[in-house]
Design an enzyme around this catalytic site. Structure first.
Site, PDB file in Angstrom:
ATOM      1  N   ASN A  11       1.027  -1.216  -0.060  1.00 41.98           N
ATOM      2  CA  ASN A  11      -0.059  -0.066   0.121  1.00 41.98           C
ATOM      3  C   ASN A  11       0.981   1.378   0.021  1.00 41.98           C
ATOM      4  OD1 ASN A  11      -1.622   2.024   0.415  1.00 41.98           O
ATOM      5  ND2 ASN A  11      -2.640   1.224   2.611  1.00 41.98           N
ATOM      6  N   LYS A  13       0.097   4.514  -0.105  1.00 41.70           N
ATOM      7  CA  LYS A  13      -0.561   5.387   0.213  1.00 41.70           C
ATOM      8  C   LYS A  13      -0.195   6.574  -0.449  1.00 41.70           C
ATOM      9  CE  LYS A  13      -0.038   3.002   4.966  1.00 41.70           C
ATOM     10  NZ  LYS A  13      -0.052   3.101   6.253  1.00 41.70           N
ATOM     11  N   GLU A 100      -6.982   4.542   7.677  1.00 37.68           N
ATOM     12  CA  GLU A 100      -6.555   5.938   7.218  1.00 37.68           C
ATOM     13  C   GLU A 100      -7.750   6.718   6.689  1.00 37.68           C
ATOM     14  OE1 GLU A 100      -2.886   5.328   5.306  1.00 37.68           O
ATOM     15  OE2 GLU A 100      -1.968   4.421   7.377  1.00 37.68           O
ATOM     16  N   GLU A 170      -5.615  -4.842  10.301  1.00 40.07           N
ATOM     17  CA  GLU A 170      -4.488  -3.768  10.424  1.00 40.07           C
ATOM     18  C   GLU A 170      -4.754  -3.189  11.949  1.00 40.07           C
ATOM     19  OE1 GLU A 170      -2.492  -2.722   6.709  1.00 40.07           O
ATOM     20  OE2 GLU A 170      -4.078  -1.657   6.653  1.00 40.07           O
ATOM     21  N   SER A 216       3.432  -2.290  10.274  1.00 39.22           N
ATOM     22  CA  SER A 216       4.761  -2.384  10.566  1.00 39.22           C
ATOM     23  C   SER A 216       5.514  -3.520  10.190  1.00 39.22           C
ATOM     24  CB  SER A 216       5.283  -1.997  11.825  1.00 39.22           C
ATOM     25  OG  SER A 216       4.788  -0.701  12.292  1.00 39.22           O
TER      26      SER A 216
END
Ligand code: 13P
Length: 260
Positions: A11, A13, A100, A170, A216
């Protein structure tokens, strides 16, 4: 080979800074992956880079994903992107309900559910994200939060539709913080998610659905996480911005597959 082929997705982002860097990053991953199909791989890219990255990935087994979409087919929705637009840019996948977006942009389970149905209808493979915040974990609400997200996000899907969905667990407290869930913590939630899938969609579907872990994931912790029985891949943020690190995670996936 495990029952569920491992799936490692990146990802990106809101990275990298320009289309040349996007092309270079995708080319680095493409060259490292080659024609290898032991582990499924996909890149989730900013919408403005999809067409360029799709060109770079042509002739490669790597999938391409958007990071969000809107549920309507077309119309007056300024700033939004439809499922068919993603397909037109070469996408195979779409990431939905990322934390997010849930926590940063106020996206709800109901909205994720509408997007999920539109993605499936268009023929995209959705990666639906869920996970608890630190406060929710510390107040022992992880299972309740995850169960509610599953129920709301997946409402109304048939088992056949669910077979095409990938889930990504996540934990919000592990995203971008360098704090990874321990393999035991992650495995416990993944097993819980699979149990809930069994109750909602039947054991057969629960056994088929891939559940990625995200938060992470790095080259040095990927093998341990990916070796867990109910962890079927990774959704990688920071570490996918360097081709070498992302490729090392894919290699860990191959090793984990061999021992599952
Ligand atoms: P990090 O790997 O940077 O923690 O991000 C995880 C993530 O949000 C992937 O979607």
């Amino acid at each position: 080979m495990p029952a569920r082929k491992l799936f490692v997705a990146g990802n990106w982002k809101m990275n990298p800074a320009n289309v040349e860097a996007a092309r270079a990053l995708a080319a680095g991953v493409r060259d490292g992956v080659g024609t290898s199909a032991e582990v499924e791989v996909a890149l989730g890219c900013p919408a403005v880079y999809l067409s360029a990255v799709s060109e770079v990935l042509s002739d490669s087994p790597i999938g391409l994903g958007g990071q969000n979409m809107y549920w309507a087919k077309d119309g007056a929705y300024t700033g939004e992107i439809s499922a068919s637009m993603l397909l037109d840019q070469g996408c195979t996948h779409v990431i939905l309900g990322h934390s997010e977006r849930r926590h940063g942009m106020g996206e709800t389970d109901e909205q994720v559910n509408k997007k999920l149905k539109a993605a499936l209808e268009a023929g995209l493979y959705p990666i639906v994200c869920l996970g608890e915040t630190l406060e929710e974990r510390e107040s022992d609400r992880t299972e309740a939060v995850v169960a509610a997200q599953l129920q709301g996000s997946l409402a109304g899907l048939t088992p056949e539709e669910m077979n095409k969905v990938v889930l990504a667990y996540e934990p919000v407290w592990a995203i971008g913080t360098g704090k990874t869930a321990s393999p035991e913590q992650a495995q416990a939630v993944h097993a819980f998610i699979r149990k809930k899938l069994g109750e909602a969609f039947g054991e057969k579907t629960a056994g088929l659905v891939k559940i990625q872990y995200g938060g992470s994931v790095k080259p040095d912790n990927a093998l341990e996480l990916l070796s867990c029985p109910d962890i079927d891949g990774a959704l990688v943020g920071g570490a996918c911005l360097k081709a070498a690190d992302f490729l090392a995670i894919i290699e860990a996936g191959k090793k984990a597959s061999a021992s599952k």
